[in-house]
Design an enzyme around this catalytic site. Structure first.
Site: not given
Length: 408
Positions: A330, A300, A394, A335, A392
């Protein structure tokens, strides 16, 4: 339990808008990140963003239908059109079967802002326009695509922050495994305009560089990382039961063999190690495989100090002794947020199908916390038949998928 396979893929990305373009960009380490003077002039602290082209929907969709579609729904339409074609799902088949859709999306900032600005400026709600409500709802992608493609199965939006795209694939897998759907369109979409990410910049989440070199800004796992670069677009994968795919004579690209998920139950924005580690553990258990059977980990890692460090520690718990190659795409795309969990499945699929692992661009030096995993800094010709992908978000929402080369 039904086996769940991928029969089609489509993407609209800063790395390209066809699978071939994206594959080539990944192999060459091409960056899709640019410096945006528009954002600097508007008051952004960071000038960097992914360069996502806007599609022209006029050849495909009439004006009356286009008025319901915000930016991310436009990206999602293009990706889904290509994915359905690749899966050989024509309209006749869709009309006669319950094909569902679960798509990741967690914001519609620009469309909402435009409608409310019209209302405030004119002093009348009528100024919002007839398409505003459908553009501004979080479920705009699924409602538009379900209507445009006449999908009659499940119609659901997965809103799980930056795990949205991955969670959509996991949920689609769960439904097909349990016989509740035979085929589900899954994916994730992210608006690429500045308004959707202005608040991220406001909390100093975005990357900065003294030399303003956009291609160097996203640096997952690197010692000198100092923030993420926002991206966008859309990615679609067609999930189907193995039996349905064989019956249709559909191309079977790979199998979803594991899904793990967890919540951190902790801070709303600061990740921990235990939550991601639990997601990895449950995914490996669900797939019934050990760490040594995984040929590649698509991380991630967004290029933030604490996020990359915590993920590296979680990965090391399972793969530290295996020397499994790890990269974050990324580094090339920035992102892609709500889209990322789906696009990174496609990026990893393109690598697996073509026998290479795209290098973690800009990885020059690890720090003490990221040195515990095997990050590849350059593209390498490596054959693998099974990969794991982390997402993953917030609020401590975690999702992990394992995809395997199909064995009939």
């Amino acid at each position: 339990m039904n086996r769940v396979v991928i029969t089609g893929m489509g993407i609209w990305s800063c790395l390209g808008v066809t699978l071939d373009e994206v594959r080539q960009s990944l192999y060459e380490g091409k960056s899709g990140i640019i410096k945006s003077q528009e954002r600097v002039d508007a008051g952004f602290r960071s000038p960097f963003t992914a360069n996502v082209p806007r599609p022209d929907l006029k050849p495909f969709i009439g004006r009356n239908q286009r008025q319901f579609m915000p930016e991310e729904a436009q990206y999602a339409y293009m990706a889904t059109k290509d994915a359905l074609a690749a899966a050989r799902l024509d309209q006749d088949y869709i009309d006669q079967h319950e094909v569902g859709i679960i798509y990741g999306n967690d914001s519609v900032a620009e469309a909402t802002m435009i409608a409310l600005d019209k209302f405030r400026n004119c002093g009348s709600t009528a100024a919002c326009g007839s398409g505003a409500i459908f553009q501004s709802m979080n479920s705009t992608v699924t409602m538009n695509l379900a209507c445009l493609f006449h999908l009659k199965g499940i119609n659901l939006t997965a809103s799980a922050a930056c795990a949205s795209g991955s969670q959509s694939i996991g949920l689609g897998t769960l439904l097909i495994r349990n016989g509740l759907q035979e085929c589900v369109v899954c994916g994730g979409a992210q608006e690429a305009n500045m308004y959707g990410v202005a608040s991220f910049d406001g909390i100093q989440s975005f990357a900065l560089r003294d030399d303003d070199d956009a291609t160097k800004a996203s640096r997952p796992f690197d010692r000198d990382r100092n923030g993420l670069v926002p991206g966008g677009g859309a990615a679609t994968v067609i999930l189907e039961s193995y039996e349905s795919a064989v019956r249709r004579g559909a191309p079977i690209l790979a199998e979803i063999v594991g899904w793990g998920f967890s919540g951190n139950g902790d801070h709303i924005s600061t990740p921990n190690v235990a939550g991601p580690a639990r997601s990895l553990e449950l995914c490996l258990k669900d797939a019934g495989v050990g760490p040594k059977e995984i040929g590649y980990v698509n991380a991630h890692a967004t290029s933030t100090k604490i996020g990359d460090a915590r993920e590296a520690q979680a990965i090391a718990q399972f793969f530290g002794e295996c020397n499994v190659p790890v990269t974050s795409t990324k580094s090339q795309t920035g992102h892609e947020m709500w889209m990322a969990g789906a696009s990174e499945i496609i990026y990893s699929m393109l690598m697996m199908k073509n026998g290479f692992i795209a290098g973690n661009v800009n990885f020059e030096n690890p720090d003490e916390e990221t040195a515990c995993i095997n990050v590849l800094g350059e593209t390498k010709e490596i054959a693998f038949d099974q990969f794991l992908s982390n997402s993953f978000g917030f609020g401590g929402t975690n999702s992990t998928l394992i995809v395997k080369e199909i064995k009939n």
